[in-house]
Design a protein around this motif. Structure first.
Motif, mmCIF file in Angstrom:
data_model
loop_
_atom_site.group_PDB
_atom_site.id
_atom_site.type_symbol
_atom_site.label_atom_id
_atom_site.label_comp_id
_atom_site.label_asym_id
_atom_site.label_seq_id
_atom_site.Cartn_x
_atom_site.Cartn_y
_atom_site.Cartn_z
ATOM 1 N N LYS A 1 -5.785 -2.341 -5.007
ATOM 2 C CA LYS A 1 -6.591 -1.552 -3.907
ATOM 3 C C LYS A 1 -5.727 -2.013 -2.556
ATOM 4 O O LYS A 1 -4.876 -2.866 -2.588
ATOM 5 N N PRO A 2 -5.952 -0.966 -1.492
ATOM 6 C CA PRO A 2 -6.591 0.343 -1.781
ATOM 7 C C PRO A 2 -5.964 1.155 -2.552
ATOM 8 O O PRO A 2 -4.688 1.058 -2.973
ATOM 9 N N HIS B 1 0.781 -1.054 0.163
ATOM 10 C CA HIS B 1 0.015 -0.071 -0.002
ATOM 11 C C HIS B 1 0.764 1.226 -0.063
ATOM 12 O O HIS B 1 0.650 2.356 -0.683
ATOM 13 N N ASN C 1 -13.762 5.224 -0.657
ATOM 14 C CA ASN C 1 -13.540 3.969 0.215
ATOM 15 C C ASN C 1 -12.484 4.547 1.472
ATOM 16 O O ASN C 1 -12.623 3.959 2.558
ATOM 17 N N LEU C 2 -11.506 5.010 0.938
ATOM 18 C CA LEU C 2 -10.168 5.292 2.035
ATOM 19 C C LEU C 2 -10.954 6.270 3.019
ATOM 20 O O LEU C 2 -10.610 6.045 4.081
ATOM 21 N N GLU D 1 -10.687 -2.508 -7.530
ATOM 22 C CA GLU D 1 -11.412 -3.258 -6.603
ATOM 23 C C GLU D 1 -12.328 -4.196 -7.048
ATOM 24 O O GLU D 1 -13.412 -3.996 -7.640
ATOM 25 N N ILE E 1 -11.510 -3.572 2.267
ATOM 26 C CA ILE E 1 -11.905 -2.230 1.837
ATOM 27 C C ILE E 1 -12.732 -2.693 0.410
ATOM 28 O O ILE E 1 -13.422 -1.791 0.034
ATOM 29 N N ALA F 1 -12.308 5.295 -5.175
ATOM 30 C CA ALA F 1 -11.240 4.777 -4.231
ATOM 31 C C ALA F 1 -10.882 5.718 -3.081
ATOM 32 O O ALA F 1 -10.685 5.290 -2.124
#
Length: 328
Positions: free
Chosen positions: A93-94, A72, A303-304, A120, A180, A300
């Motif tokens: 992802k993420p 990541h 999502n984070l 994702e 996630i 995305a």
């Protein structure tokens, strides 16, 4: 044909390489790179690509796109380097491990006028558009609440990856990692909430960060949502989605979708899971048409932002609002 270079030959890269092999003449992985020469050689043998240094891969004018299957904390650096080299980017992802990094990646994509897709994979599950179609058509009336849960046992080779034992590099635990995907599932139906409350727990010492998380949220239109994530459940993985309306409900698990109405009426749909092939096909379609991806930078980022708000809540013991970006 789109010529692809893959950077990062760890565990998840095999799923990407196998999916690329299924797109036929649309694209081909021509180069792979990794800091570990043995891993790069194994990926090259698996895919028929050549193993090269990452600098050579990014500098190769014949490579159109880069697939990043990296830890990541490396996503921003390699995404920016790929865009600087005029490559399109598919990123695992993420999107990143901080919102600042995510902002920078989106800005770099816009400045370079190149496509950014985040892999994702669950968003491309056939259940997602069908369930969304049923909800949007009014089949369950006015949506009232959404519930998503993911229960699995995380172990084996996956937990032998050194960077996954460093919360600073991971950006968290199960919620930001495998979880996630199901944040993405939830937000696809409910949108980014305005308030989030979260409790987390670390059950197993072998896991870095939390392996259990429960998140509740309130959305601007009054919709309520709940997300439950467990990476320490020893049973067959389950991936249920439930959307409740005032006239019925949609209940989904991988491969099966049930529409339930008042008076006990039911309709069942059997659907297939596309895995990593979904985001790759979307990526290629965007390159061909210039269209927007289903799972791009803004999706995305949301999502984070949700995950960071949940972590803020778990740490402070308070409800966190998302009318401004969460800290971190």
């Amino acid at each position: 044909m789109v010529r692809v270079g893959l950077v990062g030959c760890g565990i998840i890269s095999g799923m990407h390489l196998d999916a690329w092999a299924q797109v036929g003449e649309q694209a081909r992985v021509v180069s792979v790179a990794d800091i570990d020469p043995e891993r790069a050689a194994a990926a090259a043998e698996r895919s028929g690509a050549r193993a090269v240094e990452v600098e050579a891969l990014l500098a190769d004018p014949e490579i159109d796109a880069v697939d990043l299957t990296l830890p990541h904390h490396l996503h921003r650096d390699y995404t920016e380097r790929a865009f600087a080299a005029a490559k399109h980017v598919l990123c695992q992802k993420p999107i990143a491990h901080t919102l600042d990094d995510a902002d920078a990646m989106i800005a770099a994509s816009q400045a370079a006028e190149r496509t950014l897709v985040i892999a994702e994979a669950t968003r491309y599950d056939a259940l997602v558009p069908k369930a969304r179609e049923l909800v949007d058509s009014g089949a369950i009336g006015r949506p009232l609440a959404v519930q998503v849960s993911m229960n699995w046992w995380q172990g084996g080779e996956y937990l032998q990856t050194p960077w996954r034992f460093d919360v600073g590099l991971m950006g968290g635990g199960a919620l930001v990692d495998g979880g996630i995907h199901y944040v993405d599932y939830l937000l696809h139906y409910a949108g980014l909430p305005v308030e989030v409350s979260c409790f987390t727990r670390r059950v197993r010492e072998a896991y870095a960060g939390e392996d259990l998380a429960f998140v509740q949220a309130r959305h601007a239109d009054g919709l309520l949502s709940a997300l439950a994530i467990s990476a320490s459940s020893r049973h067959t993985p389950s991936y249920p989605l439930r959307v409740w309306g005032d006239e019925g409900s949609v209940i989904a698990e991988r491969g099966r979708l049930v529409l339930r109405r008042e008076r006990g009426e039911e309709e069942t749909f059997e659907l297939q899971h596309s895995g990593m092939l979904g985001p790759i096909r979307d990526f290629l379609a965007c390159l061909a048409t210039g269209g927007r991806p289903l799972s791009g930078g803004p999706e995305a980022w949301a999502n984070l932002a949700y995950v960071h708000a949940a972590y803020d809540s778990a740490e402070t013991g308070r409800v966190v609002r998302l009318d401004s970006p969460p800290t971190g």
